[in-house]
Every structure is written in C-alpha cells, then in structure tokens.
Design a protein around this motif. Sequence first.
Motif, mmCIF file in Angstrom:
data_model
loop_
_atom_site.group_PDB
_atom_site.id
_atom_site.type_symbol
_atom_site.label_atom_id
_atom_site.label_comp_id
_atom_site.label_asym_id
_atom_site.label_seq_id
_atom_site.Cartn_x
_atom_site.Cartn_y
_atom_site.Cartn_z
ATOM 1 N N CYS A 63 34.232 -0.602 1.929
ATOM 2 C CA CYS A 63 35.209 -1.233 2.819
ATOM 3 C C CYS A 63 35.084 -2.740 2.620
ATOM 4 C CB CYS A 63 34.947 -0.853 4.282
ATOM 5 S SG CYS A 63 36.117 -1.679 5.383
ATOM 6 N N CYS B 299 41.308 -3.759 9.727
ATOM 7 C CA CYS B 299 41.454 -2.829 8.610
ATOM 8 C C CYS B 299 42.571 -3.267 7.655
ATOM 9 C CB CYS B 299 41.761 -1.433 9.164
ATOM 10 S SG CYS B 299 42.256 -0.255 7.913
ATOM 11 N N HIS B 300 42.270 -3.291 6.356
ATOM 12 C CA HIS B 300 43.266 -3.699 5.357
ATOM 13 C C HIS B 300 44.062 -2.512 4.801
ATOM 14 C CE1 HIS B 300 41.497 -7.919 4.251
ATOM 15 N NE2 HIS B 300 41.584 -7.732 5.549
ATOM 16 N N CYS C 121 43.421 -0.027 2.971
ATOM 17 C CA CYS C 121 43.297 0.179 1.531
ATOM 18 C C CYS C 121 43.219 1.661 1.166
ATOM 19 C CB CYS C 121 42.066 -0.549 1.007
ATOM 20 S SG CYS C 121 40.517 0.176 1.579
ATOM 21 N N GLY C 122 42.902 2.505 2.144
ATOM 22 C CA GLY C 122 42.889 3.949 1.903
ATOM 23 C C GLY C 122 41.563 4.507 1.433
ATOM 24 N N CYS D 88 38.663 4.914 2.822
ATOM 25 C CA CYS D 88 37.821 5.726 3.723
ATOM 26 C C CYS D 88 38.548 6.969 4.234
ATOM 27 C CB CYS D 88 37.335 4.884 4.905
ATOM 28 S SG CYS D 88 38.663 4.290 5.951
HETATM 29 S S1 SF4 Z 1 41.173 1.746 5.135
HETATM 30 FE FE1 SF4 Z 1 39.005 2.100 5.577
HETATM 31 S S2 SF4 Z 1 37.943 1.195 3.834
HETATM 32 FE FE2 SF4 Z 1 40.008 0.362 3.802
HETATM 33 S S3 SF4 Z 1 39.893 -1.538 4.986
HETATM 34 FE FE3 SF4 Z 1 40.455 0.054 6.419
HETATM 35 S S4 SF4 Z 1 38.525 0.732 7.290
HETATM 36 FE FE4 SF4 Z 1 38.021 -0.394 5.424
#
Ligand code: SF4
Length: 478
Positions: free
Chosen positions: A219, A234-235, A237-238, A240
Amino acid sequence: MKNQQKADAKNVRNLVHNMGNWLLQHQHHIRIIQWGVVVVYLTLIIVPVLLPLPDNAGHIWNNLTIFAQFIFWGIWWPFVLLSMVLVGRVWCGIFCPEGTLTEAVSRHGMGWSVPKWIKWPGWPFVAFCGTTIYGQMVSVYQYPGPVLVVLGGSTLAAIVIGFLYGRNKRVWCKYLCPVNGVFRLLAKLSPLHYRVDQNAWQESQNRGHVDIANAHFNCAPMVVVRQMQSASECHMCGRCQGFRGAVTFSLRSPGSEITSAHAKQKTNLWDTVLILFGLMGLASMAFHWASSAWYVSLKQLFANFVFDTQQLWIVTADIPWWILTNYPQHHDVMTLLDGVVMLCYLGVGTLLIGGTLFGGLLVTNKIIGSWSWGRLHHLALTLIPLAGAGVFLGLFSLTTQLLKSEGINIPYLQAFRLIIIGLGLIGSIYLGGKVINSLTPNFKQKLLSIMAFTITVFVAGGVWINSLWPKLLPMIFS
Ligand code: SF4
C-alpha cells in the motif's frame, strides 16, 4: 418491484466487486498507463517552454502550448477534482504522474524513515495556499514558464522526497502534495471505497490464513488497511482487493462517511481550516480577483497613495516573470503595486470569508450544547459539497474561457453553474441537518442550530455566487 430493485442493487454491487478484481488482476496494465501518463505529462510541461509564445493564429489543435494549457487547466484540474467526488482517489492511484514517480524513485532511494516535520498536519493547508497564491502571481493558467515552475517544481520535490524517505512508498502524496488535502476532503463524498470487514479479517487471522494471492501487497500511501474506514487516504490502486477475504471494492451512500461515527471521532482542526479558509476563502477569491470591482477600487486607492508619495518605483520596477507576471510583448505585466494589492485583496478576503463561516459554525455549535471542538470540526466537514461545487465551477470557468477563445460556446452554461451550486447547497444542508440531528435530541436546539447552520451555508453560497459572477454583488451594493 421490490425484488427487482434488490436484484438491480445486487447486480451493481457485483459489478463494483468485479471492477475491484479487475484492478487487482491488471496491475501490470496499470503500470503501463501510469508511465504513459508520465511521458505525456513531462512532454506537456517541458516542450511548451522551448517554443515561442503563441500568437493570434494559435489554436488548441495547432499549437502545443495552447493544447497543453487546455489539457492542464481545461480538462485535468476540473475533472480530476470532479473524479474525487465520483470515484474517490482513482486519479492518485492509477494516473497521477507524481505518485508514479515518487513511488518508483523510493524503490531505489535512501529509504529513510519519515521525519516528524513531514508529518505536520498543517502541510495540506499551507501547500494549497502557497501554490494557489504563487500561481496567481505568475499567471500559471496562461504561460508555460510558470507551469514548468509550479507543476515541474512540485514533481521535482516529489522525486526528491521519494528518493530520501520511505521504501516503495508515496511519502510525498501522503503528507506534502499541495492538493492532497483537497483530494482527501472530496473523496469523503465518493460512493466508491474499499470496505474492510473486521470480522472476516479476524477470522482469517484466527485460521492462520496465508493462502492469499496478494499476501504481500504494497500500500504505497501507507494506509493502515485493517483500520481503514475512510476513502480519504486510499489511492484506490486495487492492490489490497480481497486481502484476507476482508477488503472489497464497494458502493456506499455518497456522503455517508461524513455523517458516520468514524468522521465524528477523526475530525481535526486542519481540515476545518482548509475548508473554511482554503477552499471557501482563498480559492473563491483566487477565481475572481482580477475581475472584481472591489479589487479595482482597492488598486485605485493604493495607486493614489503611490503617486501622492512619489514612490513611483513601485510601478516601474522590472520584476522577473517567475515572481510576478511579466510579458510586455503580450501587454501583460503585473507591477509590484498590482502584486501587493492582489495579495492584500486575497488575504483580507480569505480572512473575512473564513472568519464569517467559522463564526456561523461557532454559533451552530454553541446552540447544540456545551462547547466541543470535535463537533465544530464535524460540522465543517458538511460544507465539503458546497466547497467542492464552487472549486469545480471556478476551474470549469477556465475550460469555458479556453473553449470560448476557440469560438466554442457551451450551451446553458449559466443554468449548469446554478444547478451545480444548488446541488452543493442542498448537499451541505442535507449533511449538516443529518449531523445536527444525530447530535442533540432536543427539538428546540435542533431547530435553532439547523437554522444557524443553513444561514451559514447560504452565506457560503453567496461567496461562490460572488466568485462566479463577480460583477453581481458590487452592482447590487453600489
Ligand atoms: S486500494 Fe488498498 S493498497 Fe491501494 S491505496 Fe487503497 S488501501 Fe492502499
């Protein structure tokens, strides 16, 4: 009918869940997109500086400088902001070139731990104000040089911070990016988020569950995923998705994060300052100062003083373009007097607007019951829809101006602007009403505080009306 609605809702939930899986499974393609954006971004900030400034024959389709101007200020800014409200911080996780660069550099950098000064929570406000004011001083929306200084400077800083701190992380994005604070606030409205099921997580841990495809996901913005209850950090990004069978890309009711108990506990002073003084105050002032009758009057006052005292150097000094706009060949020069008057106008306006709205929230807070800073900050969060609507429209004005100069007029533009401001007003009043309703059982307190809050929201609406239609209020009060 009810069964049909349930089936539709289930289909939408499945669709969103599948989108989350798609993002997880296509991380390689996301990397390709990210580096593609980096190449386009660097081309658009560097190449126009090497070209002569466009003349009257230049258009979006035949001049790279005007094309870059349209991409950055006509498309990128307004619609990235809008995307925060619609899909959360997908821009940050999938497209942002600074995020890509800082994370990539941090993979091979020093890997130092993040120092305390970087974690100071006031940076989002300070960085937002600094960039906004400097952008106005150098006319960043008009010329390629300032674009390189502002955007390129920010990118360079992102690379340096990535090189020094963190390993494979986005320290820059989490703490120092000038728009991180605004994105964090707007993402709270998003109907999409990564939901974490605490029970499933615990059960998976109890079972010693290690058979997970993304067991070692990274992350990059350093979210504590297990405790994540907000879309702010949270970005999207997928990476997790599906972790421990507990993390799922999901739908939620827009704005539900703001009315949630979690928002109530996690409020902070700097979010309030950014909403009231940054977005409502400085941003609304920055969008309209040049065409404000009040600014012109203030400038006249200062000019009289300069001529009376014979301090003419204030209007004749030659200031470099990277400090104040200086393009005599385009009859566009800001004198020191212009700069000082602009800074005074922005500063006083910001304090007046922010102070007035703060006063409104103070009264609302006091009516609800004994003093609580947490409650005041929670109420401030409910102004995000209106603040977001105003900033989007302010940036969208650049889109319409750039299109207008190409002979393209957007139909029903004024109606569209009124509708967006109206939606912002309704959204803020609705969220404020819901929050107040949950704060006090007393009907009289409820009624009076909702009235005080509604007046505050209408004052904030007036601020945006003055910013978007700057000639209106001075005309009414003249
Ligand atoms: S999707 Fe999950 S890994 Fe990605 S930024 Fe958000 S919490 Fe972090």
